[in-house]
Enzyme design. Structure first.
Site, PDB file in Angstrom:
ATOM      1  CB  CYS A 272     -79.106 -52.653  44.858  1.00  0.00           C
ATOM      2  SG  CYS A 272     -80.864 -53.035  44.822  1.00  0.00           S
ATOM      3  CB  THR A 275     -73.500 -49.374  52.156  1.00  0.00           C
ATOM      4  OG1 THR A 275     -74.579 -48.438  52.219  1.00  0.00           O
ATOM      5  CG2 THR A 275     -72.574 -49.129  53.329  1.00  0.00           C
TER       6      THR A 275
END
Ligand code: SPV
Ligand code: MN
Length: 622
Positions: A272, A275
């Site tokens: 989502c 990262t």
């Protein structure tokens, strides 16, 4: 139980046994002795901190064919079983003393769980090597870090840990009777492709009290790399007992004006944008997945407990993810898992380059159009295909922050999810209590391929931690609220949503917009810009975002876009509020603050609706 190295150790290489004898730690001796007797390995390998030992593990992973080399000599690839591509929720269980149930958690009576797992472990390492690794979660010599010992028969698992964590054998030698968490894994029988065969016998069990996690008959790192998600369940439990926070959060520094750096943690469900947020170009990466937060003299400090990244590779391309792309094309040590390999090169969906029609992937020999046993077309790489790489190779790494013994001071906490129609792209909570409850504890997110099961289902996911929670959700929130009361310096709390859509299902934001939200949040932490007050918190003013879009992304940001993105969607928000209240009403231990905060938000929304209707333009709130 034994307290020394008995006769069962005679068959092992004495060089390895001596490495264990160098450590004075009764609990460790008993722990290892127990599993040596139970699992009956034919050989033993003890990982010290030496480069030779690390190299041995890398070579063993190749010799055993759990990994194969790519053209780049520092790159390898690994496959998991076709049906072992993600965390296995169904077979993941928290062991509780009498099998007491806990809200949302899959629990099992401790005694029965231990019996079950031990029956699967019995003799499982016959003819194989038991690897023992010593690690520290977090910086060396930091009071915030935790120690861990991993037992596994998979050199791939240990190799992953060498990349992702700091080895700590010397600390165990120097400090008698260190406390540590315990991880026991066996991949079980492998087939000719060297992937776990007995998936039906897959088990992932957590013994909170014993600070021990077990996994068997699986290789997927989210189930097996003890220090990652297994350790996370144990540290959530430990943090609750000791009054700190162990969270599913990245850690990053955002560069503010005049050289100022403000650190943020951010909790997002897998896939989502977690990262990609901490990788935003121009900012400072500290970690992408797991943070500990502790109070020191009234101030919150955070550490990233890892030393590497186990990141999603699907969709990583040169343009949108230049930093990850450069690391994957450098000489950094990388394990590519569940990608397509052709002619010694790795390929993945969404890489922005032509993908060959044939090769080897998680299904075996692959060709375009190949179907699986269920008749489903197999893509070149799995959606949850990953890369494992050391942080030190990332050019945007804030190295001092990563290795700081006291962690970094925390300016803000960000909560986000995959939410099509309720939350605005960014908003700021009124205070800690409001943030913890109306942002963190209220996250709803559509499910993704990071765990087995259906994708795209809107699911309650408090703090993006629900798949890892190991304690009673009500008590977990209570701990969060108490944590806030210990703070004199309170971090600001934000909610973000990168997945907002219009009524035609079209995304309202560009992937790169998060770079602007970060800068706005940085300014808000220092009260450098004003916010617009709404019932759900403060939202940005157009006149603050417009110059940021220009400066950060060199893009024009129109009033129309701002208005669409930041419209307060009252019917959707009220429905969401109702759903969240319903969730917490069913939990006996829910703190009363939850209902108080949500009630207040509901009242604010109802009042605003009376004045301005269902959909409220942000301009009308100025
Ligand atoms: C996640 O899915 O949140 C990950 C990868 O970080 S796993 O190790 O599978 O949990
Ligand atoms: Mn994660």
């Amino acid at each position: 139980m034994r307290a020394d190295f008995g006769s069962s150790y005679n068959k092992f290489s004495q060089e390895q046994v001596n490495k264990l004898k160098n450590i004075e730690n009764e609990v460790l001796t008993e722990f290892i002795g127990w599993y040596v007797d139970l699992m009956e390995p034919s050989d033993l390998f003890v990982l010290t901190d030496s480069e030779d030992d690390k190299e041995f593990v890398r070579l063993k992973a190749l010799l055993d064919r759990e990994e194969k080399r790519l053209k780049n000599r520092n790159h390898t690839y690994h496959f998991d079983n076709y049906y072992d591509q993600a965390r296995d929720k169904e077979n993941t269980k928290i062991l509780t003393p009498n099998g007491e149930s806990l809200p949302f958690l899959n629990t099992m009576k401790r005694e029965d769980g231990i019996k079950d797992i031990e029956s699967k472990f019995r003799g499982i390492m016959k003819g194989r090597t038991m690897y023992i690794g010593f690690f520290i979660l977090g910086p060396y010599n930091s009071p915030m870090s935790e120690y861990a010992v991993q037992i596994t028969d998979s050199p791939y698992v240990l190799h992953s840990e060498i990349i992702l964590y700091r080895t700590a054998y010397e600390d165990f030698v120097k400090k008698p009777n260190l406390n540590f968490m315990k991880f026991v894994h066996s991949e079980g029988e492998l087939d000719e492709r060297k992937v776990s065969k007995n998936l039906r016998e897959r088990r992932i069990y957590f013994d909170n009290e014993g600070l021990t996690a077990f996994s068997v008959n699986t290789q997927y790192a989210g189930n097996t790399v003890g220090l990652k998600k297994p350790a996370f369940r144990l540290t959530i439990y430990k943090a609750l007992k000791e009054g700190w926070l162990s969270e599913h959060m990245f850690l990053m520094g955002v560069n503010g004006p005049n050289g100022r750096v403000t650190y943020f943690t951010g909790a997002f469900p897998s896939m989502c944008g977690k990262t990609s947020t901490c990788m935003v170009p121009g900012e400072r990466l500290v970690g992408d997945d797991l943070s500990f937060i502790k109070v020191i003299n009234g101030k919150p400090y955070a550490i990233n407990i890892e030393n590497g990244i186990f990141g999603i590779i699907d969709g990583i391309n040169k343009e949108d993810d230049p930093i990850i792309w450069s690391v994957l094309h450098s000489n950094a040590e990388v394990i590519f898992s569940n990608v397509l390999v052709s002619d010694g090169k790795p390929y993945w969906v969404g890489m922005g380059e032509p993908i060959p029609d044939r090769g080897e992937n998680h299904s075996g020999t692959w060709y375009k159009g190949k179907k699986d046993a269920e008749g489903k077309e197999i893509p070149p790489s799995h959606k949850n295909a990953r890369f494992t790489a050391p942080l030190e190779d990332f050019p945007n790494l804030d190295k001092n922050a990563l290795n700081s013994q006291s962690g970094v001071p925390l300016g803000g906490i960000i909560y986000g999810g995959r939410d099509p129609d309720t939350w605005v792209p960014v908003s700021e909570a009124f205070d800690w209590e409001h943030g913890i409850i109306a942002k963190g504890a209220s996250i709803e997110s559509e499910t993704t391929a990071a765990s087995l099961g259906k994708e795209g289902v809107r699911t309650f996911n408090a703090m993006s931690i629900m798949e890892f929670l190991s304690v009673d959700l009500g008590l977990y929130l209570k701990n969060y609220l108490e944590f806030g009361r210990k703070l004199t310096d309170v971090p600001k709390i934000f909610g973000v949503n990168y997945f907002l859509r219009d009524s035609n299902g079209k995304f309202l934001n560009h992937k790169t917009d998060k770079a602007v939200w970060l800068k706005w949040m940085e300014l808000r932490v220092h009260n450098d810009v004003k916010g617009v007050e709404t019932p759900i918190g403060y939202i940005p003013r157009y006149e603050d975002l417009q110059p940021l879009f220009k400066k950060v992304l060199n893009r024009d940001y129109s009033k129309e876009d701002y208005e669409k993105q930041f419209t307060i969607r009252i019917p959707e928000l009220l429905n969401k509020n109702k759903r969240i209240v319903e969730v917490y009403s069913k939990i006996k231990t829910s703190p009363e603050e939850v209902f108080k905060v949500l009630k207040k938000e509901e009242e604010g929304l109802l009042e605003l609706r009376k004045l301005k209707g269902d959909y409220v333009s942000p301009f009308s709130l100025y």
